[in-house]
Scaffold this active site. Structure first.
Site, PDB file in Angstrom:
ATOM      1  CG  HIS A 190      -7.449 -10.425  -5.681  1.00 49.99           C
ATOM      2  ND1 HIS A 190      -6.917  -9.634  -4.691  1.00 49.99           N
ATOM      3  CD2 HIS A 190      -7.862  -9.561  -6.653  1.00 49.99           C
ATOM      4  CE1 HIS A 190      -7.008  -8.359  -5.032  1.00 49.99           C
ATOM      5  NE2 HIS A 190      -7.572  -8.292  -6.232  1.00 49.99           N
ATOM      6  CB  CYS A 297      -4.459 -12.619   0.467  1.00 48.19           C
ATOM      7  SG  CYS A 297      -4.182 -10.917  -0.039  1.00 48.19           S
TER       8      CYS A 297
END
Length: 356
Positions: A190, A297
């Site tokens: 993440h 991301c």
């Protein structure tokens, strides 16, 4: 003396009252005075809320930090010696023959033993040497797990407990075993924004070639290896939805093992090259080399865009010093950006800080 004392008390009392009246609205205040006091009161409230939010952020960041590095310190690699270690396959109570028992035993490095005892989904360890945080600990420094799919470890820690930052995990369909690993193994993490955990600090490679030259090497070892280093060959933004690039979608994750049909090395190398923000003519890449792809991301676009870093496993023929000095920035006009990126920033690279 008594009169002096009374005078001092009156002065103190009057001073306090003047202080209160200066900030608290009172009958007889002019309109301007009421506005000034209202603005002051609002400012105090906003300040108090901000302090509370800052305290919450600091506590969250420290909690995330302690969680990660508690795991790392508990299972810090100690040796590169080979051992024989039997991994739990979930077949308790099943009678197996000698040949099957051999299959259940894996040749792993000694440093991996404690990790496997904690979780037999551990398949390796990744770090970027020298990329340190405010605690003087390496920010990319994690065990790597591999679940049954690419969702299982999104919000789980090494022990399977809920954890907002998730684990660093390998592509569930990427081969990694005692016989070797996929030609290109994708590893996910993440981007946690201001919290700064997981793969957040990979976004620092957006800031320019000088940063890349400082940290060009990624260390990744499967549980069967040690001393493996990878040099970065490409950094790029990519969409995960065809609608974000005029119906075009390149599935970079699908290139696991290069073959002569659907997943050709030449096609893969062409794509990572045309999208890359940087170039290096000292790194020679062939279909016989091994690669890792780190995927996270990007907070620079609301959703659907990934920041991707590809690195090649170094061979004895690779010169690290030459590689470091050979990195260059590609001209913006020569870089392929997805349309969703161009709609916001145009055809150019952007760095707004590692939080984004």
């Amino acid at each position: 003396m008594a009169n002096d004392t009374n005078f001092s008390e009156r002065e103190s009392s009057n001073g306090f009252l003047r202080f209160i009246r200066f900030f608290v609205p009172a009958k007889g205040d002019s309109g301007t005075e009421k506005v000034r006091k209202a603005i002051f009161a609002a400012s105090v409230i906003i300040f108090a809320v901000s302090v509370g939010q800052l305290k919450g952020y600091i506590n969250t960041h420290k909690g995330e930090h302690d969680n990660i590095h508690g795991v790392v310190e508990q299972y810090e690699p100690k040796s590169d010696d080979n051992i024989r270690y039997e991994v739990n396959t979930g077949t308790e109570g099943v009678e197996i023959g000698a040949a099957d028992l051999t299959v259940r035993k894996r040749e792993v490095r000694d440093w991996a033993k404690d990790y496997l005892e904690a979780n037999d989904d551990v398949v390796g360890y990744i770090k970027i040497p020298g990329l340190n945080d405010s605690y003087d600990e390496e920010m990319i420094d994690f065990p790597v797990v591999q679940g049954k799919d690419n969702d299982y470890y999104l919000y789980k820690d090494l022990y399977g407990n809920y954890y907002e930052s998730g684990s660093i995990f390998a592509d569930g369909w990427g081969r990694i075993n005692e016989e070797g690993q996929a030609d290109n193994l994708t590893i996910f993490g993440h981007h946690m924004g201001w919290v700064g955990t997981s793969f957040t600090h990979l976004s620092e490679y957006e800031q320019g070639v000088d940063f890349l030259k400082k940290y060009p090497i990624i260390e990744f070892n499967s549980i069967y290896e040690s001393g493996c280093k990878y040099a970065i060959v490409s950094c790029f933004m990519i969409n995960t939805d065809a609608n974000d690039d005029n119906g075009k979608l390149w599935e970079y994750i699908g290139y696991r093992d290069f073959n002569d049909t659907e997943y050709r090395f030449d096609d893969w190398y062409s794509e990572i090259s045309k999208r890359s923000w940087y170039a290096n003519d000292a790194i020679k890449c062939t279909e016989n080399d091994k690669y890792i792809t780190l995927s996270t991301c990007s907070k620079l676009v609301e959703e659907g865009v990934r920041w991707v870093i590809v690195a090649k496993k170094l061979t004895p023929d690779d010169n690290i010093d030459l590689i470091k000095s050979s990195y260059t920035e590609r001209a913006d006009k020569d870089i392929y950006f997805p349309q969703v990126w161009k709609d916001i920033y145009g055809n150019k690279t952007v760095y707004n800080g590692w939080q984004y």
